[in-house]
Write an enzyme that holds these catalytic residues in place. Structure first.
Site, PDB file in Angstrom:
ATOM      1  CG  LEU A  28      -1.721   1.302   1.413  1.00 41.15           C
ATOM      2  CD1 LEU A  28      -2.688   1.543   0.263  1.00 41.15           C
ATOM      3  CD2 LEU A  28      -2.454   1.267   2.746  1.00 41.15           C
ATOM      4  CG  HIS A  29       4.995   3.151   1.921  1.00 38.72           C
ATOM      5  ND1 HIS A  29       4.823   4.512   2.120  1.00 38.72           N
ATOM      6  CD2 HIS A  29       6.312   2.980   1.691  1.00 38.72           C
ATOM      7  CE1 HIS A  29       5.996   5.119   2.019  1.00 38.72           C
ATOM      8  NE2 HIS A  29       6.915   4.203   1.751  1.00 38.72           N
ATOM      9  NE  ARG A  30       6.623  -2.134  -2.778  1.00 40.27           N
ATOM     10  CZ  ARG A  30       6.652  -3.000  -1.765  1.00 40.27           C
ATOM     11  NH1 ARG A  30       7.307  -2.721  -0.656  1.00 40.27           N
ATOM     12  NH2 ARG A  30       6.033  -4.168  -1.854  1.00 40.27           N
ATOM     13  CB  THR A 175       3.618   7.932   1.104  1.00 43.39           C
ATOM     14  OG1 THR A 175       4.753   7.958   1.969  1.00 43.39           O
ATOM     15  CG2 THR A 175       3.677   9.091   0.123  1.00 43.39           C
TER      16      THR A 175
END
Length: 187
Positions: A28-30, A175
């Site tokens: 998810l972060h990426r 992010t």
């Protein structure tokens, strides 16, 4: 923040819920970095105070267009067999609001000593005297175990979810889908 999307981890005999949540959250972060999004927030409805893990339920919050943009990316590749993905749905009208933020712990005395030596020109002995091992702060918050993309070092991302409040607060999300100020719907 008028829509949400639930992602539930499925039981797996080979991986713990914590390992799966760590992998899901890293993906998810990426994806949020790739989108350049500051309008998608996260919450962990099954997280419990004092527990190490965040539970097996990740909820994404945002406007319908932002959630659709996220789902258009192939960020769930490799996780589809481990999750049950819900559909974007409107937030219930009676939802309360919760701030989900990162809390950073000063839990590494060696790192704190190196920083003090560099910033204040202290010797190693002076830094050790100023920052004893007992000065370490340990958090009793749930966390994710992630790996830094820049250094490759593992780190714990401690998550604090505030008590629900009646009024929302607007703001940007990082992010990781976390915010110091903004709230997400809580239900």
């Amino acid at each position: 923040m008028d829509h949400y999307l639930d992602i539930h981890l499925l039981p797996d005999p080979e991986f713990s819920a914590g390992q799966l949540m760590n992998a899901l959250f890293a993906k998810l972060h990426r994806a949020l970095v790739q989108l350049g999004s500051d309008s998608i927030g996260v919450s962990f409805p099954k997280a419990r105070d004092g527990a190490a893990g965040l539970g097996g339920h990740l909820r994404l919050h945002g406007c319908l267009a932002a959630l659709d943009d996220l789902l258009a990316l192939p960020w769930l590749t490799g996780m589809r067999d481990h999750v049950r993905l819900g559909e974007a749905a409107p937030v219930p009208a009676d939802a309360r609001h919760c701030r989900v933020r990162r809390v950073q712990a000063d839990s590494n005395p060696e790192r704190l000593r190196r920083r003090a030596m560099k910033r204040h020109g202290l010797s190693e002995d002076q830094a050790r005297e100023r920052i004893p091992d007992a000065a370490v702060k340990w958090l009793r918050l749930p966390y994710l175990q992630l790996r830094s993309q820049s250094t490759g070092q593992p780190f714990r991302l401690f998550i604090e979810q505030s008590p629900p409040q009646p009024e929302p607060r607007t703001g940007a999300f990082n992010t990781y889908g976390l915010s110091r100020d903004a709230t997400v719907p809580w239900f």
